[in-house]
Design a protein around this motif. Structure first.
Motif, mmCIF file in Angstrom:
data_model
loop_
_atom_site.group_PDB
_atom_site.id
_atom_site.type_symbol
_atom_site.label_atom_id
_atom_site.label_comp_id
_atom_site.label_asym_id
_atom_site.label_seq_id
_atom_site.Cartn_x
_atom_site.Cartn_y
_atom_site.Cartn_z
ATOM 1 N N SER A 62 0.841 -1.198 0.000
ATOM 2 C CA SER A 62 0.000 0.000 0.000
ATOM 3 C C SER A 62 0.876 1.249 0.000
ATOM 4 N N LYS A 63 0.257 2.380 -0.278
ATOM 5 C CA LYS A 63 0.998 3.645 -0.251
ATOM 6 C C LYS A 63 1.589 3.892 1.136
ATOM 7 N N LEU A 64 0.821 3.558 2.167
ATOM 8 C CA LEU A 64 1.317 3.737 3.534
ATOM 9 C C LEU A 64 2.547 2.871 3.787
ATOM 10 N N ALA A 65 2.533 1.626 3.319
ATOM 11 C CA ALA A 65 3.670 0.723 3.506
ATOM 12 C C ALA A 65 4.906 1.250 2.783
ATOM 13 N N ILE A 66 4.718 1.773 1.596
ATOM 14 C CA ILE A 66 5.843 2.303 0.823
ATOM 15 C C ILE A 66 6.414 3.547 1.506
ATOM 16 N N VAL A 67 5.528 4.449 1.949
ATOM 17 C CA VAL A 67 5.983 5.648 2.662
ATOM 18 C C VAL A 67 6.727 5.245 3.936
ATOM 19 N N GLN A 68 6.187 4.291 4.671
ATOM 20 C CA GLN A 68 6.811 3.836 5.914
ATOM 21 C C GLN A 68 8.205 3.276 5.647
ATOM 22 N N PHE A 69 8.360 2.495 4.588
ATOM 23 C CA PHE A 69 9.662 1.929 4.236
ATOM 24 C C PHE A 69 10.681 3.036 3.982
ATOM 25 N N TYR A 70 10.318 4.004 3.136
ATOM 26 C CA TYR A 70 11.275 5.047 2.766
ATOM 27 C C TYR A 70 11.539 6.027 3.905
ATOM 28 N N VAL A 71 10.554 6.324 4.721
ATOM 29 C CA VAL A 71 10.787 7.199 5.876
ATOM 30 C C VAL A 71 11.769 6.514 6.835
ATOM 31 N N HIS A 72 11.570 5.209 7.070
ATOM 32 C CA HIS A 72 12.497 4.484 7.956
ATOM 33 C C HIS A 72 13.910 4.473 7.376
ATOM 34 N N GLN A 73 14.032 4.159 6.090
ATOM 35 C CA GLN A 73 15.362 4.077 5.486
ATOM 36 C C GLN A 73 16.061 5.432 5.495
ATOM 37 N N PHE A 108 11.189 7.541 14.294
ATOM 38 C CA PHE A 108 10.009 7.461 15.163
ATOM 39 C C PHE A 108 8.718 7.478 14.347
ATOM 40 N N ILE A 109 8.639 8.378 13.365
ATOM 41 C CA ILE A 109 7.449 8.463 12.519
ATOM 42 C C ILE A 109 7.231 7.147 11.780
ATOM 43 N N ALA A 110 8.317 6.533 11.306
ATOM 44 C CA ALA A 110 8.198 5.243 10.622
ATOM 45 C C ALA A 110 7.621 4.184 11.557
ATOM 46 N N LEU A 111 8.000 4.220 12.825
ATOM 47 C CA LEU A 111 7.459 3.275 13.801
ATOM 48 C C LEU A 111 5.960 3.515 14.015
ATOM 49 N N VAL A 112 5.578 4.768 14.104
ATOM 50 C CA VAL A 112 4.153 5.100 14.254
ATOM 51 C C VAL A 112 3.377 4.641 13.016
ATOM 52 N N LEU A 113 3.957 4.833 11.825
ATOM 53 C CA LEU A 113 3.295 4.386 10.599
ATOM 54 C C LEU A 113 3.125 2.868 10.580
ATOM 55 N N MET A 114 4.102 2.139 11.120
ATOM 56 C CA MET A 114 3.966 0.682 11.197
ATOM 57 C C MET A 114 2.811 0.299 12.111
ATOM 58 N N LYS A 115 2.661 1.010 13.213
ATOM 59 C CA LYS A 115 1.536 0.732 14.105
ATOM 60 C C LYS A 115 0.209 1.004 13.385
#
Length: 127
Positions: A62-73, A108-115
């Motif tokens: 999903s778009k959220l999963a892709i955003v979460q991946f790149y924000v974390h990286q 931190f934002i990437a962790l919140v997005l994973m939740k």
């Protein structure tokens, strides 16, 4: 997404272990904080995210999963480079501190997005 996270996790592990081996061989532990962050933020957290995608999130793209991946990286790489520069005494804390703060917030934002992904997945699976 699981494969992307796992592959990047192993990349961080290789770099973190190389740094650890270098510190041991040179008997210079000044990069121990950087090494720990490579292993925890880079390897462990990315690996856990990969497992989450594989086991619970149905390998969501999903778009959220892709955003979460790149924000974390982006956050992880920036934290690691910043710590390497600081503990290697290439830059002062005053110079690198704002970058470390912003990149830590990105992790931190990437962790919140994973939740949020988990909450969405749970709601979808319960309906």
């Amino acid at each position: 997404m699981d494969r992307k996270f796992i592959l990047t996790a192993f990349g961080y592990a290789i770099l973190g272990l190389l740094l650890g081996i270098y510190m041991a061989a040179s008997k210079n532990p000044t990069q121990h904080v950087t090494h720990a962050h490579f292993m925890l933020i880079g390897f462990l957290l990315s690996f856990i995210y990969g497992l989450c995608h594989k086991l619970w999130l149905n390998n969501s793209t999903s778009k959220l999963a892709i955003v979460q991946f790149y924000v974390h990286q982006l956050g992880a790489v920036t934290v690691l480079i910043g710590l390497f520069l600081y503990y290697g005494r290439f830059v002062s804390l005053e110079a690198i501190d704002p970058l470390l703060g912003i990149s830590s917030i990105a992790v931190f934002i990437a962790l919140v997005l994973m939740k949020i992904e988990f909450i969405r997945c749970t709601r979808t699976n319960n309906q």
